[in-house]
Each structure stands twice: as C-alpha cells, then as structure tokens.
Design a protein around this motif. Structure first.
Motif, mmCIF file in Angstrom:
data_model
loop_
_atom_site.group_PDB
_atom_site.id
_atom_site.type_symbol
_atom_site.label_atom_id
_atom_site.label_comp_id
_atom_site.label_asym_id
_atom_site.label_seq_id
_atom_site.Cartn_x
_atom_site.Cartn_y
_atom_site.Cartn_z
ATOM 1 N N TRP A 114 0.651 -1.387 0.253
ATOM 2 C CA TRP A 114 -0.020 -0.217 0.206
ATOM 3 C C TRP A 114 0.866 1.563 -0.372
ATOM 4 O O TRP A 114 0.237 2.167 -0.598
ATOM 5 C CB TRP A 114 -0.526 -0.409 1.250
ATOM 6 N N HIS B 140 -11.159 -3.861 6.787
ATOM 7 C CA HIS B 140 -12.995 -3.310 7.023
ATOM 8 C C HIS B 140 -13.193 -4.291 7.539
ATOM 9 O O HIS B 140 -13.851 -4.788 7.116
ATOM 10 C CB HIS B 140 -12.891 -2.022 5.887
ATOM 11 N N PRO C 249 -6.070 4.757 3.926
ATOM 12 C CA PRO C 249 -7.445 4.471 4.612
ATOM 13 C C PRO C 249 -8.219 5.342 5.585
ATOM 14 O O PRO C 249 -7.408 5.925 6.026
ATOM 15 C CB PRO C 249 -7.224 3.254 5.282
ATOM 16 N N LEU D 94 -10.163 3.077 0.790
ATOM 17 C CA LEU D 94 -9.337 3.819 0.403
ATOM 18 C C LEU D 94 -8.748 4.401 -1.296
ATOM 19 O O LEU D 94 -9.594 4.520 -1.483
ATOM 20 C CB LEU D 94 -8.081 2.437 -0.289
ATOM 21 N N ASN E 296 -11.694 -0.970 1.939
ATOM 22 C CA ASN E 296 -10.762 -0.500 2.267
ATOM 23 C C ASN E 296 -11.129 -2.644 2.352
ATOM 24 O O ASN E 296 -11.765 -2.896 3.453
ATOM 25 C CB ASN E 296 -10.216 0.131 3.651
#
Length: 942
Positions: free
Chosen positions: A32, A87, A55, A68, A84
């Motif tokens: 990420w 989550h 996020p 995201l 995301n």
C-alpha cells in the motif's frame, strides 16, 4: 459456438503481452505504501502510476464503510477511492456513494476558505476571513455567555456526528453546557424508543448472514440504515437458504427480490406484527424457556394481575388473552394484507427458531403517530422466538459497537436546556430539534451562539420556512456558524460558513452495529498523511490542505481544541485542562496525541496486535484504517458477573436485581448472577412500568393504536390520499451528496408514485403534473404511474428538491434549481423554479456536459411538524389532497403558510403528557439520553 478466442475490444490490445495467471481482488497491504498500476486513461498504452494507498472511512451514509484513497505520489492528487479490504464491516466493498467521495473532494464549487456574512442574513454577500478571526469572535461570544451564566444559549445542532457522540460529549461537558442538538427526531426516534423500552438500547443489530428468516421493515438491502454491510450479509444469508420478507408499502428493489413482499397501509404495521405474535402463541412455536428466563413477566403479573399467582403458566395465559384479538383476519382488515399471507409468514417465522434477524429504522416507525409501537411489536416477535443476541438473531446495538473512551472525560454539566428536552416530551429520543423555531417563537429562549454541523434543517426538516424565519431573526439567533463541507440551503442564512472536510479530510472514529462483532474504524485526512509520510509536518490539518492545494479546509476535532483554548486561554474557567496534552503537561493537545492515547488505552487488543507487527497502535490504525475488537459476539446478557462485580452486591428479594453502590449491576436468573440488560428490571421489558408511571398506561405492553393517517381518516371522494415521503434513493444521502456529480447523474428526480387506478381517477399519465395540498401549503410535482404503490397512497422520495437563491453561488449546480423565494404576506411564502440544473463553466470539464435538468421538488417545506407525544419523532406521513394544478401552478412550486404551521404545532403539542413524572423528575434516570447531564438536573423544581 467455437473455441476461438474473441478479438479484443481495442485493436492495440493485440500488441499487449498476455496477462499473468491469477487475479487479486485488492492490492496487498504490504504494497500500500508504494502501489503501481497503469493509468486507465492512457490505455492501451502502459503508463505506470505510483500511489500511496491510505485508508479512511466513507462519510456518505451512516454505515462507516472503509475506503482506500489512491494518492498519486508525484502530484499528491487523489486518483480514486476504492474499498478497504481490512475493514471488518464493509470488507472492501462499497456502494456508489463511496467512490463518489472523489467528486466531493474535487468539486469545483466547494468552499475552500472561511466565509463571513457581509450583508443581511440571506442576502448572499460574503467575505473571506482567517480562521483566527473566526475563533476569536466565536470564542469570545461563548466565553461571555458562560461567564454571565447563559450556558443554555449555546447550541450545537448536528446531522451526522462521526464520533458517535463521545468526542463532542467531552467538549460540551468541559464547557459546562447542555447544548447538543441532533437530527434524531426527524430520523429514527420512533424506532429508538420502541427498542429502548424493551432492552435499554436504542437500535437493533441483526445477524443477517446466519439467519434462517430475515424480516425487513423497509428496503434495507438497497437503501436502509447500514445498507451496504447489511446488504452483503442479507445476500449471504439468502444464499445459505434464508427466506426474506420485506414489509414496505412500495415495491422497492429489495421487495422485488424478496420471498415475501407485504404492502400494508402505512401506519398499520404493528397490527400485522401482532398477528404474527397471535399465530406464534396459538401454534406454540415460540421459545417459552427464553421468555421465562429473560422477560419481566413477574413484574407484569405483580402490577397488572395482582390477584393472580406469580407463575409463568399464568403469564402464558395472559399473553394469549392480550393478543387473542390480533388474528390474521383482524390484521387483514387493518393492513389490507391477505390473512392467508400473514399466516404463512408467521409460520415461516415460527420455523426459524432463534435465527430470526430483523430491522426497522425510519419507514413505519418514523411515519406515524405511535410509530414507535412498530419497533416494539417487531421486538416482541424477536423475543418470543428467543432470537435475542443469538447466531442469526437480532442483538441490541451497543453490544456490537466499540466506543473507546477519550482521555480526561469531564463530568456531566449541571444544566438542563428545555430548548432541547422540554418537559412536554419527557420520554423523547432525543432532543426535540425540529420544534426549535416554534420554541423561539413562543419566547422560550434565545441563542447567543448556534452551530449547525453537516446539517441542513431548512431543507431536511419539516416546515423549513419557519426555520428561515428563525435564522434571519438576529434577536432569536445572535450568531450562527455553519460547519459544512458544501453549500446548503441553511448555510446561506448563516453568519459564518466554515469549510469542514469530507471523508478523506479529517480525523474521527466510527463503529457501527453492522453484524455480530465489534470493530473500530479510523477516518483520517489522507493528504495530510501522505505529506507527513514525505517528511512534512503540520500543526493543523488546514495547513496540510493548504500545502496540498485544498484551500484551508479544516476538521472539527482540531477546531474544537482551538476554540476551547480561545474560550479559556488562561485556564480560569476550568475548560482548558481538558484540551491539554496527556504527554506534554500544560501544552495544547495535538490531534495525533488524542488518537495515540485512545488507541493505546481504550481499544482492547489493539496494542498487542500492533506490537506483533512492530508498530505503535497509532501506526497500526494509520496503516490499516480499522481493527476488529471482537468477533462472534453473542448472548452478552448471559455474561456472569465477575467476582469483583459480585462483591458487595445485594439481590432484591422480589425483583432479583443485583444492586451495588446504589446502581444495578445485574440480575439473578435461575440462581446465577448475570449482566442482563440496562433496564430497570435488568430484563427484557414486555411490561414497561416506565410507560405506565409516565402517564401512558395504555401502552404499558406492546400494542397497536391507529395513527394520524389511518385509512379510516382518508376520504377519496374529496381527493384525499396518504403521502408517503420517507423513502431513500440508494445513490443519495440527504445534503451531503449534493456535489457528487456521478450520483446526481444517476438520480435527480423525485416524481409522485401513483397507482394506475388513482391515475385514472385523477385523469393523469406519467409526466403530468399534480398539486399535493398539505395542512400548511402545497407543492407541484410530476407523476410516475406504477403498480409499485398501493391504491390510495402517493409516494415521493425525500432525497431531491435542492435549490439555491443566486445563479452562481449558494448551492451545488450539479443538483440545485435556481429559485425565486417570495414572501406573499405575513407568514406566507412561495418558492418557484426559475430554471433547473444546467451545464455550467468550471475547472471540471464535466460541468459543461450536464445533460439532466430536473432537480426534483422540495416537498418537506410543506409539512407541518407532527411530534409524537411519546417518542418525540416527527411523524412524516401526511394526509393530503391530490388535485390537478391550476393555471398559475408550475412544476416545483412550493407555497407555505408559517402561521398555520404554528397552529398545527400547537395542536400536536396538546397531545403531550408533560413531566413531572415519579419523584418530580423531568425524565426517567435510566432512559438513554445523548450527552446525559448531571443527575441533579433531572429534578423539576416544585
């Protein structure tokens, strides 16, 4: 067919290398920080772009789904928002509103700097000011009010809280005010009351994914509360074999896909639910053992049948007698649903065992007088099935939420504001916010400082013209600051318009009861995070936004810290200490310190999970954006009291409630001390002594009472119909989606749903105009003829009808009509469209491509206030006359008489049964209240 591979859609694609085997649903977390993908606009060329995936939490409905943000590492522009996968509630999936956050961030018309009124209120003249000027003015006014003992003149009115109230509770308790006003009584107060009278919590939490029968009061699969997380789990339950029953007067998309669609006359839903109860009791398909252990049946017998033995068999007989009249045939006569279908659904419920998930939020509970009894009757079905907090059942909400405590929570204020909680409505859930213009008109008080925050009462509330009259009267409202990410009808009448961030532009915490688990989500300003990852440092979020080219858009968390220091710069008022760093004594609290403290001290399991990855708790939440506190949360009421909790606890010999230090801590059930429920009996309260003691004995047990729009009160010969205005569109969310071009391209009209029979009677076809006359005025809208609505009912979504008063300011041109607002006389107003949505010039080329014109009609202006005397809920459904328009009537016209609106307010006020209640109290001490003040304020002076 043959096996030849199809040619690619684009010829250049033939030159590309074949894709590698296997696809990933989401970028892996370990990449990420530096994610590379090809620029879609450059296709078929391979032009790589590098992104930081940061996020945050969506802000376009209540669900708190994970997002995201793809932040371009070179340009620091947000490319897109996706789900995301870390989550726990949304699991990487989003509805249309999540990705549309990009529209809101990039809106060419958004407010980028603080603005101050430069002319008369509503005149539309503004000047740019600094945040320091704003803080000095507002802080000085609040300090003066506090020093002079005018705490009740400070009010904060919000639409969507973010923090689930704890952060702001800390702020206002520190200030020593009772100033929190919400939108709840135009939204969910009816359902909240119905649930709270049962178990002390004011929301349900269905476990749809494990259910065998799913009973939905409205269209939760597509547009209800928490609908994306719920929709996922409803589908999972259905795929596993669950049957779905949708109770909705409209044929919603959800109803069209259900196993059963029940279309009752609005307001009669409780009669249908109690017919289910009748069948369950008659057939013996209910859970006697659960009811015996966890319902306060002994209390019912002691108070209502004192001559009968206190035995469960006696209670069984009483249940049969109470609900003997609620036969399927009775329910058919009330609702219009065939008795055979009611019987069939009731038997399906009986076969579900404890795996019955259910939900009601607005819909029936918000539409009608006594609508809160719909939630109460629905919960009775759940309780009889033993489906409380079991797999596939329906739990109280708080058990499936995580609300971490902040540092240094101040004590409650010793102030009670009757502008918020007047004595006429002692059981309301919660503040009687939509009555504020009438309270001020009656001289009940004034406001020295009034905040609206992501709330648009002029447009959202009923009787919006009365709000305009209030907001333009500087004797009633001395200073009004609108904290908003977008222009709105209410912001136009403010003294300050203060730009607060969207989903990706601020800090706060979210936790919602999406399923049988507890999780915490972290909303964060992604551009600030991206810049700080590059080594930049900022004192305040608006400074980071300025560096990123986003003006001076701020966030509420830091605003309240700074404002509190301006109110009490030297600490002499005792306020400043609550906004000092827990790590640097005497220094101002920084936003990262607040969340560092919370994540280190108030989220169970987070520090350990972070340490396993070599991260601090704050670093963990910045990285993942969410944390699963506990999964598979069931039967919390059965939790045994710990030895420490039992020590010193005394058990009442009659009620079996365990009391320690003057407070109930549990209840003895079959010889064991267990946590139970936060009610006076610590059990599920079939019998509400609270309702009886507070002057509503006819509602002491779940019942059905005819509402204000019952079919017997409607005269079709006079053109009378029932207007159903409570339904959502799945792509919009109140005012917040007004600057989301993708969403308004999909949904931009709110026609009148009209059955073919009613259309024939009125002589209209789809696209024709009709005038809808309410108690205080009328509106003119287009017709959509459909078999998706039952005869005698006309429906219109509340999500459209936005407007602005100037051509190029004051409203999002993606969604608003330009209108002329005229005062026709004392209390008489007319709103008329000058033109609808049009293409406009801006930095966004899409603004010149706008093809839709219709913005919808603002129907809420024509509704008088209808406060339910128990729950305080505004009863949205309207008895109306539907007629052909006159020669001077035009599409979008709204005409309102605010003097008549005040008369209707007085008529409904007369239904109330005011405090005091037992002990001279304003409100039962045990009943939930947001920002609960000190217990001493509950007593009314004789």
């Amino acid at each position: 067919m043959n096996d030849r591979t199809a040619d690619p859609l684009h010829p250049h694609a033939r030159d590309l290398d074949p894709p590698a085997p296997g696809l990933s649903r989401f970028p892996p977390v370990e990449r990420w920080d530096d994610w590379e993908e090809y620029d879609s606009k450059a296709w078929p060329k391979r032009v790589p772009r590098r992104y930081s995936l940061i996020p945050t939490i969506c802000f376009n409905c209540e669900a708190g789904c994970g997002l995201l943000a793809y932040v371009d590492r070179q340009t620091l522009k947000i490319q897109k928002f996706e789900g995301n996968p870390e989550h726990p509630g949304s699991r990487g999936r989003n509805c249309a509103k999540g990705p549309a956050t990009l529209n809101q961030v990039q809106d060419p018309e958004r407010i980028l700097h603080p603005l101050k009124r430069a002319g008369k209120r509503g005149e539309g003249k503004w000047e740019r000011v600094s945040w320091d000027e704003v803080l000095d003015d507002i802080g000085g006014r609040i300090r003066k009010a506090l020093v002079e003992g005018r705490q009740k003149e400070i009010m904060y009115h919000l639409g969507r809280p973010g923090h689930e109230l704890v952060y702001l509770q800390r702020v206002f308790h520190a200030w020593g005010i009772d100033g929190h006003n919400s939108h709840t009584n135009v939204c969910s107060a009816g359902a909240r009351a119905g649930y709270a009278f049962w178990h002390g919590f004011d929301r349900p939490s269905p476990d749809h994914g494990r259910a065998r029968f799913i009973l939905l009061m409205s269209s939760h699969l597509e547009a209800g509360h928490y609908f994306n997380p719920h929709a996922q789990r409803i589908i999972e339950g259905k795929m596993a074999g669950a049957k779905v029953c949708v109770v909705d007067t409209r044929l919603s998309n959800t109803a069209s896909m259900a196993d059963y669609w029940l279309s009752p006359w609005p307001g009669t839903e409780a009669a249908m639910l109690l017919a289910f109860v009748h069948v369950l009791l008659r057939d013996g398909t209910w859970d006697r053992e659960f009811v015996r252990r966890w319902v306060n049946w002994e209390e019912y017998l002691l108070h209502e049948r004192p001559d009968a033995p206190v035995a469960f068999e006696e209670f069984e007989r009483a249940l049969g007698e109470i609900y003997a009249a609620y036969t399927p045939e009775f329910a058919e006569a009330e609702t219009g649903i065939p008795a055979a279908r009611i019987e069939e659904v009731a038997r399906e419920i009986g076969r579900s065992g404890g795996a019955l998930s259910s939900h009601v939020w607005r819909n029936a509970a918000a539409g009608n007088l006594h609508g809160w009894e719909v939630a109460r009757a629905l919960e009775l079905v759940v309780v009889l099935m033993g489906a409380v907090a079991v797999p596939g059942g329906t739990a109280p909400s708080a058990w499936n939420k995580a609300v971490p405590a902040p540092p240094m929570m101040p004590p409650p204020a010793k102030v009670w504001s009757e502008l918020l909680m007047p004595r006429e409505y002692p059981l309301a859930f919660f503040e009687m916010s939509f009555l504020l213009p009438h309270f001020l008109r009656e001289g009940r008080g004034k406001l020295a400082m009034y905040f609206t925050r992501v709330y648009n009462p002029v447009w959202t509330n009923p009787d919006g013209m009365s709000w305009i009259e209030m907001l333009t009267d500087e004797a009633r409202v001395e200073r009004h600051a609108c904290l908003t990410p977008i222009w709105s009808e209410t912001a136009w009448f403010a003294d300050y318009v203060l730009p607060m961030g969207h989903a990706s532009e601020r800090h706060d915490l979210m936790s919602q009861e999406t399923h049988a688990a507890r999780w915490i989500g972290f909303r964060q300003p992604v551009l600030r995070v991206a810049l700080e990852r590059q080594g930049r440092r900022f004192d305040l979020t608006w400074q980071a936004h300025e560096a990123a080219g986003l003006g001076q858009v701020w966030e509420e968390d830091e605003f309240w810290i700074e404002l509190s220091w301006r109110i009490d710069p030297d600490g002499t008022l005792g306020i400043r200490k609550y906004f000092e760093s827990p790590y640097r004594a005497g220094e101002k609290l920084r936003i990262e310190e607040l969340y560092r403290w919370i994540f280190e001290n108030s989220v169970p399991g987070l520090p350990e999970a972070a340490a396993r990855q070599g991260l601090t708790p704050l670093e963990y939440m910045r990285k993942y954006g969410a944390f699963l506190v506990e999964d598979h949360v069931y039967r919390t009421h059965e939790t045994p009291l710990s030895p420490a909790e039992r020590l010193g606890a005394a058990v009442d010999p009659v009620t079996r409630v365990a009391v320690k230090g003057g407070s109930a801590v549990g209840v003895e059930v079959d010889g064991q001390l267990r946590a139970g429920f936060p009610t006076p009996s610590r059990k599920l309260e079939f019998y509400s002594k609270t309702l009886k003691d507070w002057k509503w004995p006819e509602h002491a047990v779940p019942t059905y009472a005819k509402g204000h729009v019952h079919w017997s009160q409607i005269d079709p010969a006079r053109g009378e119909m029932l207007l159903l205005p409570t339904f959502r569109l799945p792509t919009l969310i109140h005012s917040r989606s007004g600057n989301a071009k993708w969403l308004y391209e999909i949904s931009h009209t709110n026609p009148l749903w009209l059955s073919p029979g009613d259309a024939s009677r009125l002589g209209v076809r789809t696209g024709d105009l009709l005038k809808v006359e309410t108690e205080i005025g009328h509106f003119v809208d287009k017709v959509w003829v459909t078999e998706s609505i039952r005869p005698g009912v006309v429906a219109c979504s509340h999500h459209l009808g936005r407007w602005r008063l100037q051509e190029d300011a004051g409203g999002e041109r993606w969604s608003t009509a330009l209108v002329d607002m005229q005062r026709l006389g004392e209390g008489r107003w007319r709103l008329r469209h000058i033109h609808g949505v049009r293409p406009f010039a801006s930095d966004d080329p899409d603004s010149s491509r706008v093809w839709w014109e219709d913005p919808g009609v603002h129907q809420n202006l024509t509704f008088p206030v209808h406060p339910d005397p128990v729950s305080g809920q505004h009863c949205w459904h309207q008895k109306v006359r539907v007629v052909r328009p006159g020669a001077d009537d035009r599409y979008g016209d709204v005409v309102v008489d605010t003097n008549r609106a005040h008369q209707v307010y007085r008529e409904w006020l007369a239904m109330a049964r005011p405090a005091p209640g037992p002990g001279g109290l304003r409100r039962p001490l045990w009943l939930p209240r947001a920002f609960k003040p000190d217990a001493s304020t509950y007593r009314l002076e004789p």
